[in-house]
Write a protein that holds these residues in place. Structure first.
Motif, short mmCIF file in Angstrom:
data_model
loop_
_atom_site.label_atom_id
_atom_site.label_comp_id
_atom_site.label_asym_id
_atom_site.label_seq_id
_atom_site.Cartn_x
_atom_site.Cartn_y
_atom_site.Cartn_z
N GLN A 63 0.81 -1.21 0.00
CA GLN A 63 0.00 0.00 0.00
C GLN A 63 0.85 1.27 0.00
OE1 GLN A 63 -3.20 0.16 -0.45
NE2 GLN A 63 -3.49 -2.07 -0.45
N GLY A 64 2.14 1.13 -0.29
CA GLY A 64 3.02 2.29 -0.35
C GLY A 64 3.57 2.72 0.99
N SER A 65 3.33 1.95 2.04
CA SER A 65 3.78 2.34 3.38
C SER A 65 5.28 2.13 3.51
CB SER A 65 3.04 1.53 4.44
OG SER A 65 3.28 0.15 4.25
N PHE A 66 5.88 2.89 4.42
CA PHE A 66 7.31 2.75 4.66
C PHE A 66 7.62 3.15 6.10
CE2 PHE A 66 6.84 7.19 3.50
CZ PHE A 66 7.69 7.86 4.37
N THR A 67 8.74 2.65 6.60
CA THR A 67 9.28 3.03 7.91
C THR A 67 10.78 3.19 7.76
OG1 THR A 67 7.55 1.84 9.14
CG2 THR A 67 9.60 2.35 10.32
N ILE A 68 11.29 4.34 8.18
CA ILE A 68 12.72 4.62 8.14
C ILE A 68 13.19 4.89 9.56
CG2 ILE A 68 14.52 6.18 7.32
CD1 ILE A 68 12.77 6.78 4.90
N GLU A 69 14.18 4.14 10.02
CA GLU A 69 14.80 4.42 11.31
C GLU A 69 15.91 5.44 11.08
OE1 GLU A 69 16.46 2.32 15.36
OE2 GLU A 69 15.74 1.09 13.69
N VAL A 70 15.80 6.57 11.76
CA VAL A 70 16.73 7.67 11.53
C VAL A 70 18.07 7.32 12.16
CG1 VAL A 70 17.13 10.13 11.88
CG2 VAL A 70 14.80 9.28 11.58
#
Length: 1172
Positions: A513-520
């Motif tokens: 669904q186009g979701s994302f998670t980025i850990e900074v």
């Protein structure tokens, strides 16, 4: 580790120190097994000086033979593990490690040895250290390690460097030099010389060849970029005194010189604008030809990759600030804006200040400069405390929480109670942190002790914990995340399985669904992410994503431009491509590509059909603002990151019509219609820019210069014309640097009461600069810039263009979102209320505040528009916000809540939350480890909701009471209360639904035992439970103990440990941000699905329990109200109602809808479980 251990007495003035190495899993010398240790004496370190009878190590000098370096930590344990290689350390810290270290130490950043944490590691003083994740025991990954090396104090030469170029390229005999350096810590002299000189044989100069041999000599070669692309037009020289120009490279980057007499080993250099000069030696290709291939590095603007970090120290301690910029510049250091003398402070990339005094406190920053430009680091604040001064006060600061409605008001009529708060300010570092670049083992002010208090509420006792004492301890370190969704700007189509890059490193993919998670990554100042559509339907999106440095997740919607359909061009013809997408308007500019300008990557001219896609983002269409790449910023000559104002950006994609391979171009022309520029001063400042995809900063490609052209007999028009080449970079911009800048102060609140202690943190505030009214000569064209900032504990300050001459010269369109939910702005009609808006008169009228629905009530209420009128310093009404001059950022950031500011707030159905252990969900640092904490883990938040259906003529309040159910430390004790009002189902008359939070079952904060939360659901009104979801009832029966309760006015359960789903009427979401977890769970609950999202209640879908409520007789209290006002009497009523007769009556109730089943009467709850 070392033997003897610290504190072991040495019985002489000298003592043997041995290094004890844990044996890595793959290596078992002499039959050793994992977990054993080896004693390895290092040659050359047979003794160390005893220091007071102790073997000195672990930070002390190793004695007369050697000493330790500082600690190094250049890698973090992401990906495959933690790699601290000696080569990489030498690259980043040149000259800091001796040529031949004799020993190595490794510790985690928590100051533990590898064997103490049970990890398999490899280390060697010749190669460094590595810890590989796949070699660790099951379930473990590598810790974050830092290492140091033991270097001999005796002077020692490094290895000889390579021979330098000959002093003369031709003619007479020249010389060349090689060098080495003396490595030692005591400034002793090494035996021998630091350099060697030798003669290099002479070679004939051009045109002075003896005899007839020169005509047969040919020198040929090429000039290419680091990426291998041909560089035409480069000037090629034979190095000498003076250098001799030989040739210029052709379109393929090649050059050829005949009749030149040079010897092998002579030097050839190449020079080209925009590149650093390159040097190459002449070699023979074995067939009689002399060859020289020169590689030129593009002059990239420097970018700060390591910023100094804020520090707190006690007077007399030492502190280290570190900076590093891309490329080779050594950053200069500044204190309170004053350049520090490099010789006096003896700094390179590290600035060490010893024996600190209060006068050295202040702001430190770095600045790196090269021929291509400059860049400044973020500032770092140094706080120097006096001896004995505490940075953390033991007395907590005030912090108010709202008590339940049934609690008595205080003398002032308030139901708020002061529970105290410890501000998470940093504490002084330890002496061991003095030479660390980072903050070391960070310590912060936090809760050291809490006390339980009791409050009388409606005839019962409400427990509450308050902060009794603050003190220094380990800082809370929640993960810093950016989450969101990537979609096409035109259709909303999700980017499925798109690639995500940070810099050059691919870090993952978007979801279906186009979701994302980025850990900074740690110490990140500017998060630049690139999203790539693998199907090449969308243009790569390069975004500077805002994040909350204190931890938690920030939600961001990312929009991508759809790639323009490719057209076919004849490479042998002149081609003109219009740049402009606004319907009914002329193009802003056009791209002119001369005949023969298309090139293969090798530099060879391409002839044939070109498929050309040029996608233009037109700022005359306000809807395109969110699809703009980067944040329209560049680094000026002083290294400051400052804003640009765009007139349009375009992405190019040129491909071979047959093979599909990418093509480049030589010089092309951009022609911009001066009639599209309404600000006269912009005509002289307009430039072409290209986007650096790694830094997210725009870099200048060329200047657009005005040229007048006659069209027809009478019409004369002015165009701005500039030239550029299209090589590796493919995203360009028509921009003007803008120096009329201000900041706008915005705050977000949890409700429209606008209480200062109910501000929301982690809200993304976005500001778009707009064109307000046509006709004003200093008016910007359409939208010009887009910025986003995350609110902190004191709101947010957003950059915006402003004007002091006309209030309406610039306007701003401002929105706010939290977890994807849009917050509501304060209304501007039918009557403007300055107290609600947050800005006093007469300044408010000058700013022209208007909510989006000002003229049309059907428009959304989630944005407002204001004139960004620069404040007049001579007008006292305009010196208190909400607009601040650009140089007053600190004043804006530190403005008190009483100062003028704009406001957003959450629009919620009536609901209330109470925690026995107070916690501010928007500030994760406020979490306290306690058995009664609602959230047991600050690293991960699990939100649980139960869906309650109510059949009745109105909406009803529903409460969940949450107590310890099975854990011996919390059984029978209250965790908290949750109230929510049911929401009408628009499709079903007389039906509403409530999504009610309860405390999830699971481990408590000590992570030792599971607690099954005892949850009681109680609707307000004359309500009786008529159905329980059959799957939920069966699950609870299969997972004893089952709670006994025959009261039909409530539903009680020991909450499931498993994350059930909509089929059970239970909704569970886990996230690193508590509010985001709750928003997602509520959206699914409203929708009645496990993966949907809705804000329209569907009361018949995914329900756990159903109550039927009716209007009660006048004057008669509901059971809910009796429970709040007279709990003892209400409990007696429960007991009277309990019995077989009532149970039989409940079981004989009529049938219920097919998605729910009539359940048995829900069991009984004891008196101690039914307080307020």
């Amino acid at each position: 580790m070392w033997w003897p251990p610290p504190g072991f007495p040495c019985h002489s003035t000298r003592c043997l120190c041995l290094l004890i190495l844990p044996i890595a899993a793959p290596i078992y010398p002499h039959g050793a097994a994992p977990g054993m240790s080896l004693l390895i004496p290092y040659p050359g370190v047979t003794s160390v000086r005893s220091n007071g009878g102790l073997c000195a190590h672990g930070g002390l000098h190793a004695g007369g033979g050697a000493e330790w370096t500082s600690w190094f930590n250049i890698d973090h344990p992401g990906g495959d593990g933690d790699y601290e290689s000696l080569d990489a350390i030498r690259f980043y810290y040149r000259g800091r490690v001796c040529a031949r270290p004799v020993a190595i130490q490794a510790r985690t950043t928590e100051w533990e040895l590898p064997q103490d944490v049970g990890e398999v590691v490899h280390f060697s003083p010749k190669k460094g250290f590595r810890c590989v994740n796949k070699e660790q025991p099951q379930g473990k990954t590598c810790s974050n390690y830092h290492i140091r090396f033991l270097c001999p104090l005796e002077p020692m030469w490094t290895e000889w460097g390579s021979w330098g170029p000959c002093s003369r390229s031709c003619g007479s005999t020249g010389t060349r030099v090689r060098r080495r350096s003396c490595q030692n810590a005591r400034k002793l002299l090494c035996a021998g010389h630091p350099s060697e000189v030798q003669q290099c044989p002479p070679s004939p100069c051009p045109g002075t060849c003896p005899g007839d041999t020169c005509p047969e000599h040919t020198l040929q070669g090429s000039v290419v970029s680091a990426a291998g692309s041909a560089l035409p037009g480069a000037r090629v020289y034979l190095e000498g005194r003076p250098p001799t120009l030989l040739a210029r490279s052709d379109t393929r980057g090649a050059f050829r010189v005949s009749g030149l007499c040079v010897n092998i080993g002579a030097n050839v250099s190449a020079h080209r604008d925009g590149f650093a000069p390159g040097l190459a030696s002449v070699v023979s290709n074995g067939s009689g030809l002399l060859v020289a291939h020169v590689v030129l590095q593009k002059l990239e603007k420097p970018y700060m990759v390591l910023h100094p970090t804020p520090k707190v120290r006690v007077a007399g301690q030492e502190v280290t600030f570190c900076c590093k910029a891309s490329g080779t510049p050594v950053p200069k250091k500044y204190h309170n804006g004053t350049l520090l003398d490099r010789m006096a402070h003896q700094y390179s990339s590290r600035l060490v200040l010893r024996a600190l005094t209060p006068g050295q406190a202040g702001t430190y920053h770095c600045k790196a400069s090269t021929e291509a430009g400059a860049i400044r680091s973020a500032p770092a604040q140094l706080t120097v405390l006096a001896q004995g001064q505490q940075s953390c006060k033991a007395a907590p600061e005030p912090s108010l929480v709202e008590l339940p409605a049934e609690c008595q008001q205080d003398a002032g009529g308030s139901r708020y109670y002061d529970v105290g708060h410890c501000p998470p300010t940093p504490c002084a570092g330890s002496p061991a942190d003095g030479q660390r670049c980072g903050a070391g083992a960070r310590r912060c002010c936090g809760v050291r002790r809490m006390e339980m208090r009791e409050i009388r509420c409606g005839g019962s006792i409400l427990p509450i914990k308050v902060v009794a004492k603050c003190g220094c301890g380990p800082c809370a370190q929640p993960r810093v995340l950016v989450q969101g969704r990537v979609t096409a700007a035109d259709t909303g189509e999700p980017l499925r399985f798109g690639q995500i890059y940070l810099g050059k490193k691919k870090i993952g993919f978007t979801g279906f669904q186009g979701s994302f998670t980025i850990e900074v990554p740690p110490d990140t100042q500017r998060l630049v992410a690139r999203f790539v559509d693998r199907q090449q339907r969308l243009v790569d999106a390069i975004k500077v994503l805002p994040f909350d440095r204190r931890g938690g997740a920030v939600y961001q919607e990312v929009k991508m431009m759809r790639k323009k359909e490719a057209v076919e061009l004849d490479a042998g013809q002149i081609n003109a491509i219009p740049l402009g997408e606004a319907s009914g308007q002329e193009p802003i500019a056009e791209l002119i590509i001369p005949a023969g300008a298309f090139l293969h990557p090798s530099g060879e001219v391409f002839n044939g059909t070109v498929k050309a896609s040029v996608t233009f983002l037109d700022p005359r269409d306000v809807a395109t603002a969110r699809a703009a790449s980067s944040d329209l910023s560049f680094a000026n000559a002083d290294g400051e990151i400052v804003p640009l104002r765009t007139y349009g950006m375009f992405a190019v994609d040129f491909r071979d019509g047959d093979s599909g391979t990418a093509l480049q171009t030589g010089p092309v022309e951009v022609r911009m219609d001066a009639g599209q520029i309404w600000m006269a001063e912009h005509l002289k400042k307009m430039k072409l820019w290209s986007l650096n995809p790694e830094t997210g900063l725009w870099e200048e490609e060329g200047v657009l210069r005005p040229t007048k052209e006659r069209r027809g007999r009478r019409e004369e028009r002015t165009f701005l014309i500039g030239n550029m080449e299209i090589r590796e970079r493919r995203l360009f911009n028509l921009d003007v640097p803008e120096d009329r800048r201000c900041f706008v102060k915005v705050r977000a609140y949890s409700n429209e009461k606008f209480n200062p202690y109910e501000q929301l943190e982690g809200v993304v505030i976005s500001l778009i600069n707009l064109e307000p009214k046509p006709g004003f000569p200093a008016n910007p064209r359409a939208w010009g810039r887009f910025d986003s900032v995350v609110t902190g504990p004191n709101g947010a300050c957003l950059p915006a263009f402003c004007d002091a001459r006309r209030p309406d010269a610039y306007t701003a369109y401002i929105t706010a979102t939290l977890g994807g939910e849009e917050l509501e702005a304060v209304p501007s009609s039918p009557k403007l209320n300055p107290n609600a808006v947050g800005v006093s008169q007469p300044y408010l009228n000058k700013l022209g505040y208007r909510r989006l629905d000002h003229d049309d009530p059907d428009i959304k209420k989630t944005a407002f528009q204001v004139n960004v009128a620069k404040p007049d310093p001579n007008n006292i009404d305009e010196t208190n916000g909400p607009i601040y001059p650009y140089r007053s950022l600190r004043e804006c950031e530190e403005a008190p809540v009483s100062a003028n500011h704009f406001r957003f707030y959450r629009v919620e159905v009536d609901k209330y939350e109470y925690n026995v252990v107070p916690f501010k969900e928007s500030d994760l640092t406020s979490w306290t480890g306690d058995y009664l904490s609602w959230w047991p883990n600050p690293q991960e938040f699990r939100a649980c909701f139960i869906k309650v259906r109510i059949e009745g003529p109105q909406e009803y309040m529903v409460r969940s009471r949450n107590e310890g159910g099975s854990h011996p430390r919390t059984i029978g004790q209250l965790y908290g209360l949750r109230d929510a009002r049911s929401v009408r189902d628009a499709m079903r008359d007389g039906s509403s639904g409530a999504c009610l939070e309860f405390k999830c079952s699971g481990m408590l904060y000590d992570q030792s035992l599971v607690d099954r939360t005892l949850v009681t659901v109680i609707p307000q009104g004359s309500c009786r439970r008529t159905a329980v979801n059959g799957l939920l009832r069966d699950y609870l029966a299969r997972h004893p103990p089952v709670v006994d309760n025959n009261n039909t006015a409530a539903f009680t359960m020991l909450a499931p440990v498993d994350p059930l789903g909509h089929n059970y009427g239970i909704y569970t979401v886990t996230d690193q941000n508590p509010r985001l977890a709750k928003e997602i769970a509520i959206g699914r609950c409203f929708d009645g699905t496990s993966d949907g999202f809705s804000r329209e209640m569907k009361s018949d879908a995914g329900t756990a329990v159903t109550f039927t409520c009716q209007e009660r007789p006048a004057g008669r209290e509901s059971f809910f109200q009796r429970l709040l006002t007279s709990p003892a009497e209400a409990l007696d009523e429960i007991r009277r109602e309990m019995g077989a007769g009532e149970l039989a009556g409940v079981q004989a109730q009529p049938s219920v809808p097919p998605n729910s089943q009539t359940g048995p009467s829900v069991p009984s709850v004891g008196e101690n479980q039914w307080g307020s």
